[in-house]
Design a protein around this motif. Structure first.
Motif, PDB file in Angstrom:
ATOM      1  N   TRP A  53       4.616 -17.208 -47.611  1.00  0.00           N
ATOM      2  CA  TRP A  53       3.437 -16.677 -46.928  1.00  0.00           C
ATOM      3  C   TRP A  53       3.485 -16.945 -45.429  1.00  0.00           C
ATOM      4  CZ3 TRP A  53       0.155 -19.780 -44.145  1.00  0.00           C
ATOM      5  CH2 TRP A  53       0.283 -21.155 -44.343  1.00  0.00           C
ATOM      6  N   SER A  54       4.064 -18.067 -45.035  1.00  0.00           N
ATOM      7  CA  SER A  54       4.121 -18.412 -43.611  1.00  0.00           C
ATOM      8  C   SER A  54       5.379 -17.893 -42.935  1.00  0.00           C
ATOM      9  CB  SER A  54       4.068 -19.928 -43.450  1.00  0.00           C
ATOM     10  OG  SER A  54       5.262 -20.511 -43.964  1.00  0.00           O
ATOM     11  N   GLY A  55       6.340 -17.444 -43.725  1.00  0.00           N
ATOM     12  CA  GLY A  55       7.633 -17.056 -43.160  1.00  0.00           C
ATOM     13  C   GLY A  55       8.603 -18.209 -43.026  1.00  0.00           C
ATOM     14  N   GLY A  56       8.162 -19.401 -43.400  1.00  0.00           N
ATOM     15  CA  GLY A  56       9.008 -20.562 -43.228  1.00  0.00           C
ATOM     16  C   GLY A  56      10.142 -20.678 -44.230  1.00  0.00           C
ATOM     17  N   ARG A  57      10.012 -19.988 -45.341  1.00  0.00           N
ATOM     18  CA  ARG A  57      11.069 -20.010 -46.352  1.00  0.00           C
ATOM     19  C   ARG A  57      11.518 -18.582 -46.631  1.00  0.00           C
ATOM     20  NH1 ARG A  57       9.543 -23.795 -51.342  1.00  0.00           N
ATOM     21  NH2 ARG A  57      11.734 -23.341 -51.782  1.00  0.00           N
ATOM     22  N   ARG A  58      12.829 -18.405 -46.646  1.00  0.00           N
ATOM     23  CA  ARG A  58      13.407 -17.101 -46.914  1.00  0.00           C
ATOM     24  C   ARG A  58      14.584 -17.271 -47.843  1.00  0.00           C
ATOM     25  NH1 ARG A  58      13.034 -14.223 -40.924  1.00  0.00           N
ATOM     26  NH2 ARG A  58      11.346 -15.564 -40.163  1.00  0.00           N
ATOM     27  N   TYR A  59      14.826 -16.263 -48.646  1.00  0.00           N
ATOM     28  CA  TYR A  59      15.918 -16.337 -49.617  1.00  0.00           C
ATOM     29  C   TYR A  59      16.477 -14.936 -49.793  1.00  0.00           C
ATOM     30  CZ  TYR A  59      18.395 -17.783 -53.838  1.00  0.00           C
ATOM     31  OH  TYR A  59      19.352 -18.072 -54.762  1.00  0.00           O
ATOM     32  N   LYS A  65      23.251 -11.145 -48.058  1.00  0.00           N
ATOM     33  CA  LYS A  65      23.182 -12.343 -47.213  1.00  0.00           C
ATOM     34  C   LYS A  65      24.052 -12.161 -45.974  1.00  0.00           C
ATOM     35  CE  LYS A  65      22.819 -15.779 -49.868  1.00  0.00           C
ATOM     36  NZ  LYS A  65      23.116 -16.871 -50.827  1.00  0.00           N
ATOM     37  N   GLY A  66      23.469 -12.460 -44.809  1.00  0.00           N
ATOM     38  CA  GLY A  66      24.197 -12.337 -43.558  1.00  0.00           C
ATOM     39  C   GLY A  66      24.077 -10.964 -42.910  1.00  0.00           C
ATOM     40  N   ARG A  67      23.571  -9.981 -43.654  1.00  0.00           N
ATOM     41  CA  ARG A  67      23.421  -8.609 -43.105  1.00  0.00           C
ATOM     42  C   ARG A  67      21.952  -8.200 -43.014  1.00  0.00           C
ATOM     43  NH1 ARG A  67      25.183  -4.391 -45.929  1.00  0.00           N
ATOM     44  NH2 ARG A  67      24.958  -5.424 -47.962  1.00  0.00           N
ATOM     45  N   PHE A  68      21.141  -8.660 -43.947  1.00  0.00           N
ATOM     46  CA  PHE A  68      19.726  -8.279 -43.999  1.00  0.00           C
ATOM     47  C   PHE A  68      18.860  -9.468 -43.576  1.00  0.00           C
ATOM     48  CE2 PHE A  68      19.926  -4.798 -47.545  1.00  0.00           C
ATOM     49  CZ  PHE A  68      20.948  -4.166 -46.849  1.00  0.00           C
ATOM     50  N   THR A  69      17.719  -9.155 -42.965  1.00  0.00           N
ATOM     51  CA  THR A  69      16.754 -10.180 -42.569  1.00  0.00           C
ATOM     52  C   THR A  69      15.356  -9.741 -42.977  1.00  0.00           C
ATOM     53  OG1 THR A  69      18.105 -10.810 -40.660  1.00  0.00           O
ATOM     54  CG2 THR A  69      15.804 -11.532 -40.668  1.00  0.00           C
ATOM     55  N   ILE A  70      14.668 -10.601 -43.693  1.00  0.00           N
ATOM     56  CA  ILE A  70      13.279 -10.339 -44.063  1.00  0.00           C
ATOM     57  C   ILE A  70      12.376 -11.069 -43.080  1.00  0.00           C
ATOM     58  CG2 ILE A  70      13.178 -12.279 -45.702  1.00  0.00           C
ATOM     59  CD1 ILE A  70      11.361 -10.516 -47.470  1.00  0.00           C
ATOM     60  N   SER A  71      11.276 -10.422 -42.702  1.00  0.00           N
ATOM     61  CA  SER A  71      10.301 -11.039 -41.818  1.00  0.00           C
ATOM     62  C   SER A  71       8.920 -10.477 -42.153  1.00  0.00           C
ATOM     63  CB  SER A  71      10.643 -10.773 -40.343  1.00  0.00           C
ATOM     64  OG  SER A  71      10.614  -9.380 -40.077  1.00  0.00           O
ATOM     65  N   ARG A  72       7.909 -11.053 -41.573  1.00  0.00           N
ATOM     66  CA  ARG A  72       6.550 -10.578 -41.840  1.00  0.00           C
ATOM     67  C   ARG A  72       5.685 -10.775 -40.614  1.00  0.00           C
ATOM     68  NH1 ARG A  72       4.522 -13.590 -46.874  1.00  0.00           N
ATOM     69  NH2 ARG A  72       2.564 -12.504 -46.396  1.00  0.00           N
ATOM     70  N   ASP A  73       4.643  -9.942 -40.534  1.00  0.00           N
ATOM     71  CA  ASP A  73       3.627 -10.056 -39.497  1.00  0.00           C
ATOM     72  C   ASP A  73       2.289 -10.069 -40.214  1.00  0.00           C
ATOM     73  OD1 ASP A  73       1.763  -9.724 -37.469  1.00  0.00           O
ATOM     74  OD2 ASP A  73       3.024  -8.374 -36.327  1.00  0.00           O
ATOM     75  N   ALA A  98       4.683  -8.349 -54.295  1.00  0.00           N
ATOM     76  CA  ALA A  98       3.944  -9.523 -53.833  1.00  0.00           C
ATOM     77  C   ALA A  98       3.736 -10.501 -54.977  1.00  0.00           C
ATOM     78  CB  ALA A  98       2.594  -9.102 -53.264  1.00  0.00           C
ATOM     79  N   LYS A  99       3.633 -11.772 -54.615  1.00  0.00           N
ATOM     80  CA  LYS A  99       3.378 -12.817 -55.603  1.00  0.00           C
ATOM     81  C   LYS A  99       2.456 -13.832 -54.956  1.00  0.00           C
ATOM     82  CE  LYS A  99       6.664 -13.820 -58.478  1.00  0.00           C
ATOM     83  NZ  LYS A  99       6.059 -13.602 -59.792  1.00  0.00           N
ATOM     84  N   ASP A 100       1.531 -14.393 -55.732  1.00  0.00           N
ATOM     85  CA  ASP A 100       0.557 -15.300 -55.117  1.00  0.00           C
ATOM     86  C   ASP A 100       1.053 -16.742 -55.050  1.00  0.00           C
ATOM     87  OD1 ASP A 100      -1.703 -15.306 -58.015  1.00  0.00           O
ATOM     88  OD2 ASP A 100       0.376 -15.932 -57.764  1.00  0.00           O
ATOM     89  N   TYR A 101       2.330 -16.940 -55.322  1.00  0.00           N
ATOM     90  CA  TYR A 101       2.962 -18.224 -55.046  1.00  0.00           C
ATOM     91  C   TYR A 101       4.404 -17.927 -54.692  1.00  0.00           C
ATOM     92  CZ  TYR A 101       4.830 -17.714 -59.769  1.00  0.00           C
ATOM     93  OH  TYR A 101       5.452 -17.246 -60.893  1.00  0.00           O
ATOM     94  N   TYR A 102       5.041 -18.873 -53.974  1.00  0.00           N
ATOM     95  CA  TYR A 102       6.416 -18.610 -53.554  1.00  0.00           C
ATOM     96  C   TYR A 102       7.405 -19.252 -54.518  1.00  0.00           C
ATOM     97  CZ  TYR A 102      10.783 -18.467 -51.038  1.00  0.00           C
ATOM     98  OH  TYR A 102      12.093 -18.231 -50.707  1.00  0.00           O
TER      99      TYR A 102
END
Length: 124
Positions: A53-59, A65-73, A98-102
């Protein structure tokens, strides 16, 4: 329940870049973890990327991997998928969820709602 609308797909050549967007409805978008999946014809839906939710964790899935980047605003209720160095095997319909937990990964069957998807076609 959040509603999702994907956009940004198109036809590109191998090596090009593309940015997908997923706009979410609802005032609680910032509390959702967000995910990208894709599905090629005749194949199962495949995990691409996840963001907390904060963007602090990405997987990421191994194939991107190494080509795509996920981000959010969170101010715009939007999650993005920046796709670089695209390959023909990236051709698929891309969906957000979407999921209500990470959690780093959950199978597609564990997600309750999907957008309509956006088509990405990469020519060789």
């Amino acid at each position: 329940q959040v509603q999702l609308v994907e956009s940004g797909g198109g036809l590109v050549q191998a090596g090009d870049s593309l940015r997908l967007s997923c706009a979410a409805s609802g005032r609680t978008f910032s509390s959702y973890a967000m995910y990208w999946f894709r599905q090629a014809p005749g194949k199962e839906r495949e995990f691409v990327a996840a963001i907390s939710w904060s963007g602090g964790r990405r997987y990421y899935g191994d194939s991107v991997k190494g080509r795509f980047t996920i981000s959010r605003d969170n101010a715009k209720n939007t999650v993005y998928l920046q796709m670089n160095s695209l390959k023909p095997e990236d051709t698929a319909v891309y969906y957000c969820a979407a999921k209500d937990y990470y959690i780093d990964y959950d199978p597609p069957s564990d997600f309750g709602s999907w957008g309509q998807g956006t088509q990405v076609t990469v020519s060789s």
